[in-house]
Design an enzyme around this catalytic site. Structure first.
Site, PDB file in Angstrom:
ATOM      1  N   ARG A  84       0.799  -1.229   0.000  1.00  0.00           N
ATOM      2  CA  ARG A  84       0.000   0.000   0.000  1.00  0.00           C
ATOM      3  C   ARG A  84       0.831   1.280   0.000  1.00  0.00           C
ATOM      4  O   ARG A  84       0.363   2.345   0.367  1.00  0.00           O
ATOM      5  CB  ARG A  84      -0.968   0.029   1.181  1.00  0.00           C
ATOM      6  CG  ARG A  84      -1.955  -1.100   1.160  1.00  0.00           C
ATOM      7  CD  ARG A  84      -3.153  -0.782   2.028  1.00  0.00           C
ATOM      8  NE  ARG A  84      -4.078  -1.887   2.017  1.00  0.00           N
ATOM      9  CZ  ARG A  84      -4.068  -2.867   2.900  1.00  0.00           C
ATOM     10  NH1 ARG A  84      -3.185  -2.858   3.884  1.00  0.00           N
ATOM     11  NH2 ARG A  84      -4.944  -3.841   2.808  1.00  0.00           N
ATOM     12  N   LYS A 109       2.842  11.932 -11.546  1.00  0.00           N
ATOM     13  CA  LYS A 109       2.127  10.893 -12.303  1.00  0.00           C
ATOM     14  C   LYS A 109       3.014   9.654 -12.369  1.00  0.00           C
ATOM     15  O   LYS A 109       4.120   9.707 -12.883  1.00  0.00           O
ATOM     16  CB  LYS A 109       1.812  11.370 -13.727  1.00  0.00           C
ATOM     17  CG  LYS A 109       0.663  12.365 -13.797  1.00  0.00           C
ATOM     18  CD  LYS A 109       0.262  12.610 -15.244  1.00  0.00           C
ATOM     19  CE  LYS A 109      -0.884  13.603 -15.338  1.00  0.00           C
ATOM     20  NZ  LYS A 109      -1.208  13.958 -16.736  1.00  0.00           N
ATOM     21  N   GLU A 156      10.224  19.123 -24.872  1.00  0.00           N
ATOM     22  CA  GLU A 156       9.385  19.497 -23.718  1.00  0.00           C
ATOM     23  C   GLU A 156       9.862  20.825 -23.122  1.00  0.00           C
ATOM     24  O   GLU A 156       9.055  21.616 -22.625  1.00  0.00           O
ATOM     25  CB  GLU A 156       9.392  18.406 -22.643  1.00  0.00           C
ATOM     26  CG  GLU A 156       8.948  17.015 -23.109  1.00  0.00           C
ATOM     27  CD  GLU A 156       7.443  16.865 -23.360  1.00  0.00           C
ATOM     28  OE1 GLU A 156       6.687  17.839 -23.165  1.00  0.00           O
ATOM     29  OE2 GLU A 156       7.033  15.761 -23.762  1.00  0.00           O
ATOM     30  N   LYS A 166       6.903  23.459 -15.146  1.00  0.00           N
ATOM     31  CA  LYS A 166       6.091  22.266 -14.871  1.00  0.00           C
ATOM     32  C   LYS A 166       5.657  22.247 -13.397  1.00  0.00           C
ATOM     33  O   LYS A 166       4.501  21.966 -13.070  1.00  0.00           O
ATOM     34  CB  LYS A 166       6.865  20.995 -15.220  1.00  0.00           C
ATOM     35  CG  LYS A 166       6.098  19.749 -14.784  1.00  0.00           C
ATOM     36  CD  LYS A 166       6.037  18.641 -15.759  1.00  0.00           C
ATOM     37  CE  LYS A 166       4.987  17.617 -15.308  1.00  0.00           C
ATOM     38  NZ  LYS A 166       5.123  16.310 -15.870  1.00  0.00           N
ATOM     39  N   GLU A 207      -5.011  17.543 -12.866  1.00  0.00           N
ATOM     40  CA  GLU A 207      -5.389  17.922 -14.238  1.00  0.00           C
ATOM     41  C   GLU A 207      -6.884  18.201 -14.388  1.00  0.00           C
ATOM     42  O   GLU A 207      -7.553  17.685 -15.266  1.00  0.00           O
ATOM     43  CB  GLU A 207      -4.937  16.842 -15.248  1.00  0.00           C
ATOM     44  CG  GLU A 207      -4.844  17.387 -16.660  1.00  0.00           C
ATOM     45  CD  GLU A 207      -4.042  16.501 -17.632  1.00  0.00           C
ATOM     46  OE1 GLU A 207      -3.056  15.883 -17.214  1.00  0.00           O
ATOM     47  OE2 GLU A 207      -4.421  16.488 -18.798  1.00  0.00           O
ATOM     48  N   ARG A 232      -3.453  22.255 -15.618  1.00  0.00           N
ATOM     49  CA  ARG A 232      -2.423  21.273 -16.001  1.00  0.00           C
ATOM     50  C   ARG A 232      -2.538  20.875 -17.474  1.00  0.00           C
ATOM     51  O   ARG A 232      -1.583  20.432 -18.087  1.00  0.00           O
ATOM     52  CB  ARG A 232      -2.497  20.037 -15.089  1.00  0.00           C
ATOM     53  CG  ARG A 232      -1.325  19.088 -15.284  1.00  0.00           C
ATOM     54  CD  ARG A 232      -1.185  18.042 -14.196  1.00  0.00           C
ATOM     55  NE  ARG A 232      -0.020  17.210 -14.460  1.00  0.00           N
ATOM     56  CZ  ARG A 232       0.567  16.421 -13.579  1.00  0.00           C
ATOM     57  NH1 ARG A 232       0.113  16.336 -12.349  1.00  0.00           N
ATOM     58  NH2 ARG A 232       1.608  15.698 -13.910  1.00  0.00           N
ATOM     59  N   ASN A 252      -0.288  20.043 -22.328  1.00  0.00           N
ATOM     60  CA  ASN A 252      -0.572  19.237 -23.521  1.00  0.00           C
ATOM     61  C   ASN A 252      -0.405  20.008 -24.821  1.00  0.00           C
ATOM     62  O   ASN A 252      -0.756  19.490 -25.881  1.00  0.00           O
ATOM     63  CB  ASN A 252      -2.000  18.675 -23.451  1.00  0.00           C
ATOM     64  CG  ASN A 252      -2.133  17.688 -22.323  1.00  0.00           C
ATOM     65  OD1 ASN A 252      -1.221  16.912 -22.075  1.00  0.00           O
ATOM     66  ND2 ASN A 252      -3.249  17.732 -21.611  1.00  0.00           N
ATOM     67  N   HIS A 290       0.584  18.248 -27.999  1.00  0.00           N
ATOM     68  CA  HIS A 290       0.437  16.812 -27.730  1.00  0.00           C
ATOM     69  C   HIS A 290      -0.790  16.188 -28.379  1.00  0.00           C
ATOM     70  O   HIS A 290      -0.849  14.981 -28.522  1.00  0.00           O
ATOM     71  CB  HIS A 290       0.403  16.552 -26.223  1.00  0.00           C
ATOM     72  CG  HIS A 290       1.769  16.569 -25.593  1.00  0.00           C
ATOM     73  ND1 HIS A 290       2.572  17.681 -25.611  1.00  0.00           N
ATOM     74  CD2 HIS A 290       2.486  15.615 -24.948  1.00  0.00           C
ATOM     75  CE1 HIS A 290       3.718  17.400 -24.980  1.00  0.00           C
ATOM     76  NE2 HIS A 290       3.684  16.152 -24.571  1.00  0.00           N
ATOM     77  N   HIS A 350       0.511  13.293 -30.235  1.00  0.00           N
ATOM     78  CA  HIS A 350       0.200  11.910 -29.849  1.00  0.00           C
ATOM     79  C   HIS A 350      -0.351  11.119 -31.019  1.00  0.00           C
ATOM     80  O   HIS A 350      -0.059   9.931 -31.168  1.00  0.00           O
ATOM     81  CB  HIS A 350      -0.839  11.886 -28.718  1.00  0.00           C
ATOM     82  CG  HIS A 350      -0.229  12.013 -27.366  1.00  0.00           C
ATOM     83  ND1 HIS A 350      -0.899  12.588 -26.301  1.00  0.00           N
ATOM     84  CD2 HIS A 350       0.981  11.642 -26.890  1.00  0.00           C
ATOM     85  CE1 HIS A 350      -0.114  12.575 -25.243  1.00  0.00           C
ATOM     86  NE2 HIS A 350       1.029  12.010 -25.561  1.00  0.00           N
ATOM     87  N   HIS A 361       8.954  10.351 -28.688  1.00  0.00           N
ATOM     88  CA  HIS A 361       7.866  11.210 -28.221  1.00  0.00           C
ATOM     89  C   HIS A 361       8.137  12.692 -28.528  1.00  0.00           C
ATOM     90  O   HIS A 361       7.300  13.388 -29.107  1.00  0.00           O
ATOM     91  CB  HIS A 361       7.662  10.986 -26.723  1.00  0.00           C
ATOM     92  CG  HIS A 361       6.670  11.912 -26.105  1.00  0.00           C
ATOM     93  ND1 HIS A 361       5.316  11.787 -26.327  1.00  0.00           N
ATOM     94  CD2 HIS A 361       6.825  12.998 -25.302  1.00  0.00           C
ATOM     95  CE1 HIS A 361       4.689  12.752 -25.673  1.00  0.00           C
ATOM     96  NE2 HIS A 361       5.578  13.500 -25.036  1.00  0.00           N
TER      97      HIS A 361
END
Ligand SMILES: NC(=O)c1ccc[n+]([C@@H]2O[C@H](COP(=O)([O-])OP(=O)(O)OC[C@H]3O[C@@H](n4cnc5c(N)ncnc54)[C@H](O)[C@@H]3O)[C@@H](O)[C@H]2O)c1
Ligand SMILES: [Zn+2]
Length: 351
Positions: free
Chosen positions: A110, A132, A174, A212, A222, A226, A230, A233, A237, A254
């Site tokens: 946990r 994340k 980025e 960031k 988000e 946030r 993107n 992106h 993506h 990426h």
């Protein structure tokens, strides 16, 4: 466990780490590496921290290993080596190691403490900051995960010395994004660089992380702000997925895919958000300095636009973009008329 971002910088921070760990009296320490960071980073890390008693856990390198099976192996090893609630995991690697290692730590018994020591540029300026953690689920990226901040992220540019050039360029995209969404002066400084290497990038990394960090601390889950991270992106993506589905065509990292995405979305910004055409042109020429052009046939563009419909950020079947009103001033949730997509690719490909 905490939701506040705790960042430290440089070799001094690394030298401090063993003292902080000692003060916390962990029952045992584990270091997660992949094959490459085991070869290039583990020895200097151990020499600089003297953490020779820590157990080293290894995973295979690459996104294809950011999967549940890898977690299972690591949970198994943690159990066999006697890890308990009071153990800690140190993730020494790129974004795959920090994402997966963070997830393994957050779920083992946990949740045990974890620390990120990012070794790729992308992990330094993006993946290791913001809490994340997670893994891919089959072909679907980042489908399973938890948002949880590490105890500390230790950023040190020394690791970039062994990072392949393409990976440097991928992370650099980025940094450019952080400039475009939040800091016009920083963007200008970046696109004027003549080389991308440790010496030129090291002094610029901290400002990128600051963007960031600020965004994520304002909106960790988000719900709103946030989303500005993107920028580039949505189309990026779709391009990335297109080349993953057709691996025989080309391999795009990426950052290389979102670099194209940011130029395409500069065009959309011009048409939907009033971005000055001179700024759109500066964005296009800025990216062209660092990223070789990618060519797209009409058929490929159609398939990429089709993939946009599957973007996980769509709402009720409509594609929403983060676009720029001006450099440094993003706008969220902009709906874009479909007919602009083809034109955006024409803009990207025009000399
Ligand atoms: N959590 C987030 O907010 C977030 C944000 C962006 C990206 N990501 C994730 O990050 C991952 C991409 O990160 P990445 O580009 O670092 O990928 P990566 O971890 O696969 O690293 C890229 C390659 O560089 C190698 N490498 C790393 N450091 C090295 C070094 N110092 N010397 C030599 N080789 C080194 C790795 O072994 C790998 O082969 C993706 O899985 C992506 O989903 C997460
Ligand atoms: Zn990205």
């Amino acid at each position: 466990m905490q939701n506040q971002i705790n960042l430290t910088f440089g070799k001094e921070a690394l030298a401090e780490l063993p003292h902080k760990l000692k003060a916390r009296a962990y029952s045992s320490l584990f270091i997660l590496v992949d094959e490459h960071t085991q070869s290039y980073c583990l020895e200097p890390f151990l020499n600089q921290t003297q953490l020779h008693d820590a157990h080293v856990l290894q995973m295979k390198a690459g996104e294809e290993n950011k999967q549940l099976q890898t977690c299972e192996k690591l949970w198994q090893q943690l159990s066999e080596l006697g890890a308990d609630r009071n153990s800690a995991l140190l993730n020494l690697g790129g974004g795959v190691v920090t994402d997966l290692g963070g997830f393994v730590a957050c779920t083992f018994k946990r949740g045990i403490d974890f620390y990120n020591i990012p070794t790729s540029l992308l992990a330094m300026v993006d993946a290791s900051v913001g809490g994340k953690t997670g893994i891919d689920f089959g072909p679907l990226k980042n489908q399973i995960g938890i948002i949880e901040e590490p105890q500390e992220v230790i950023i040190d540019s020394q690791w970039l010395q062994t990072l392949p050039e393409v990976e440097i360029r991928s992370g650099f995209a980025e940094m450019l994004k952080h400039g475009l969404i939040a800091n016009p002066d920083y963007w200008k400084e970046l696109i004027e660089l003549n080389t991308l290497d440790v010496n030129s990038l090291a002094p610029l990394i901290e400002s990128s992380i600051a963007v960031k960090k600020e965004v994520v601390e304002t909106d960790p889950k988000e719900r709103g702000l946030r989303k500005i991270l993107n920028y580039g992106h949505t189309l990026g993506h779709a391009i990335e997925s297109y080349f993953l589905i057709h691996p025989h065509k080309k391999r795009l990292l990426h950052g290389e895919a979102i670099a194209v995405g940011m130029v395409l979305e500069a065009f959309l910004s011009m048409h939907c958000c009033g971005l000055n055409p001179m700024d759109a042109a500066a964005i296009k020429s800025g990216f062209k300095r660092f990223y070789p052009p990618v060519s797209f046939s009409n058929e490929e563009i159609n398939e990429i636009v089709d993939l946009l419909r599957h973007d996980k950020k769509n709402k009720a079947g409509r594609v929403h973009f983060v676009l720029l009103k001006s450099i440094g001033d993003p706008q969220m949730d902009v709906e874009v008329p479909q007919e602009l997509f083809q034109k955006a690719f024409e803009y990207y490909s025009a000399p």
